[in-house]
Write an enzyme that holds these catalytic residues in place. Structure first.
Site, PDB file in Angstrom:
ATOM      1  N   ARG A  14      22.191  -5.268 -15.987  1.00  0.00           N
ATOM      2  CA  ARG A  14      22.798  -6.218 -16.924  1.00  0.00           C
ATOM      3  C   ARG A  14      21.876  -7.405 -17.113  1.00  0.00           C
ATOM      4  O   ARG A  14      20.937  -7.604 -16.343  1.00  0.00           O
ATOM      5  CB  ARG A  14      24.184  -6.668 -16.474  1.00  0.00           C
ATOM      6  CG  ARG A  14      24.219  -7.492 -15.212  1.00  0.00           C
ATOM      7  CD  ARG A  14      25.616  -8.042 -14.902  1.00  0.00           C
ATOM      8  NE  ARG A  14      26.636  -7.050 -15.024  1.00  0.00           N
ATOM      9  CZ  ARG A  14      27.436  -6.626 -14.055  1.00  0.00           C
ATOM     10  NH1 ARG A  14      27.334  -7.142 -12.857  1.00  0.00           N
ATOM     11  NH2 ARG A  14      28.334  -5.711 -14.256  1.00  0.00           N
ATOM     12  N   THR A  72      10.270   0.107  -7.769  1.00  0.00           N
ATOM     13  CA  THR A  72       9.082   0.933  -7.972  1.00  0.00           C
ATOM     14  C   THR A  72       8.294   0.534  -9.218  1.00  0.00           C
ATOM     15  O   THR A  72       7.142   0.914  -9.358  1.00  0.00           O
ATOM     16  CB  THR A  72       9.473   2.417  -8.119  1.00  0.00           C
ATOM     17  OG1 THR A  72      10.339   2.554  -9.248  1.00  0.00           O
ATOM     18  CG2 THR A  72      10.171   2.929  -6.872  1.00  0.00           C
ATOM     19  N   LYS A  73       8.947  -0.215 -10.114  1.00  0.00           N
ATOM     20  CA  LYS A  73       8.318  -0.619 -11.382  1.00  0.00           C
ATOM     21  C   LYS A  73       8.649  -2.073 -11.669  1.00  0.00           C
ATOM     22  O   LYS A  73       9.556  -2.642 -11.069  1.00  0.00           O
ATOM     23  CB  LYS A  73       8.847   0.251 -12.531  1.00  0.00           C
ATOM     24  CG  LYS A  73       8.476   1.707 -12.383  1.00  0.00           C
ATOM     25  CD  LYS A  73       9.009   2.525 -13.533  1.00  0.00           C
ATOM     26  CE  LYS A  73       8.580   3.968 -13.321  1.00  0.00           C
ATOM     27  NZ  LYS A  73       9.261   4.890 -14.175  1.00  0.00           N
ATOM     28  N   HIS A 130       0.836  -1.207   0.000  1.00  0.00           N
ATOM     29  CA  HIS A 130       0.000   0.000   0.000  1.00  0.00           C
ATOM     30  C   HIS A 130       0.865   1.249   0.000  1.00  0.00           C
ATOM     31  O   HIS A 130       2.027   1.227   0.388  1.00  0.00           O
ATOM     32  CB  HIS A 130      -0.930   0.016   1.218  1.00  0.00           C
ATOM     33  CG  HIS A 130      -0.194   0.117   2.517  1.00  0.00           C
ATOM     34  ND1 HIS A 130       0.316  -0.980   3.155  1.00  0.00           N
ATOM     35  CD2 HIS A 130       0.146   1.184   3.270  1.00  0.00           C
ATOM     36  CE1 HIS A 130       0.922  -0.609   4.254  1.00  0.00           C
ATOM     37  NE2 HIS A 130       0.849   0.712   4.350  1.00  0.00           N
TER      38      HIS A 130
END
Length: 181
Positions: free
Chosen positions: A143, A125-126, A71
């Site tokens: 890499r 974060t992604k 959250h």
């Protein structure tokens, strides 16, 4: 006083359960845990309050201090007129054969692909694709898995002076090593 004692005892029991059987503890919280997954020095606070939104694949290795946050409480400070006290929540999906390094934080809505390695101290974060090495704040691909394997082979062959290729020699350098006679 009574409430504080109960809270302290509950916290202590959670710590003990988490250390004795981290897999069983995670499953009890609702985390989906694949076969062969291992936790190294787990703690009860590694999983967010919505732990049932976390899915770990097979053969994952989760190092010390990793946090799974499902959250984003930051939205709570937006006024009611703007977002009506909305809290952002999202699933975390970790693929098979993934290593997550020490003190990494994984944020809501993230998917980590199969055969990937997340470096220590990263903030994911992604989404991270399969077959890569990723690290940093924010976490980025640095890499490919093939490049990492090539690096390991160079070290094993003694072609990289920054690392020890002979682990027995490296351990012999320990001043606290006990020599058996």
């Amino acid at each position: 006083m009574k409430l504080n004692l109960r809270k302290i005892l509950t916290g202590l029991i959670s710590k003990i359960q988490c250390r004795i059987s981290p897999i069983r503890y995670a499953i009890k919280l609702g985390v989906k845990v694949g076969e062969g997954t291992k936790f190294y020095a787990p703690s009860p606070d590694m999983f967010s309050t919505e732990s049932w939104l976390i899915s770990l694949g097979k053969n994952c290795h989760i190092a010390y201090g990793v946090r799974f946050l499902t959250h984003d409480g930051g939205s709570l400070v937006v006024s009611n007129e703007e977002c009506d006290s909305f809290v952002i929540c999202g699933k975390i999906n970790v693929g098979n054969n993934v290593y997550i390094g020490e003190r990494t934080t994984i944020l809501p809505g993230v998917k980590i692909g199969d055969n990937s390695i997340i470096g220590c101290g990263s903030v994911v974060t992604k989404d991270i694709p399969s077959n890569v090495i990723a690290a940093g704040v924010p976490c980025k691909v640095i890499r490919s898995r093939e490049e990492y394997i090539k690096k390991i082979k160079e070290i094993m062959a003694g072609n990289n002076p920054r690392y020890f290729s002979n682990l027995e020699y490296m351990h012999s350098l320990n001043p606290n090593r006990k020599i058996l006679k």
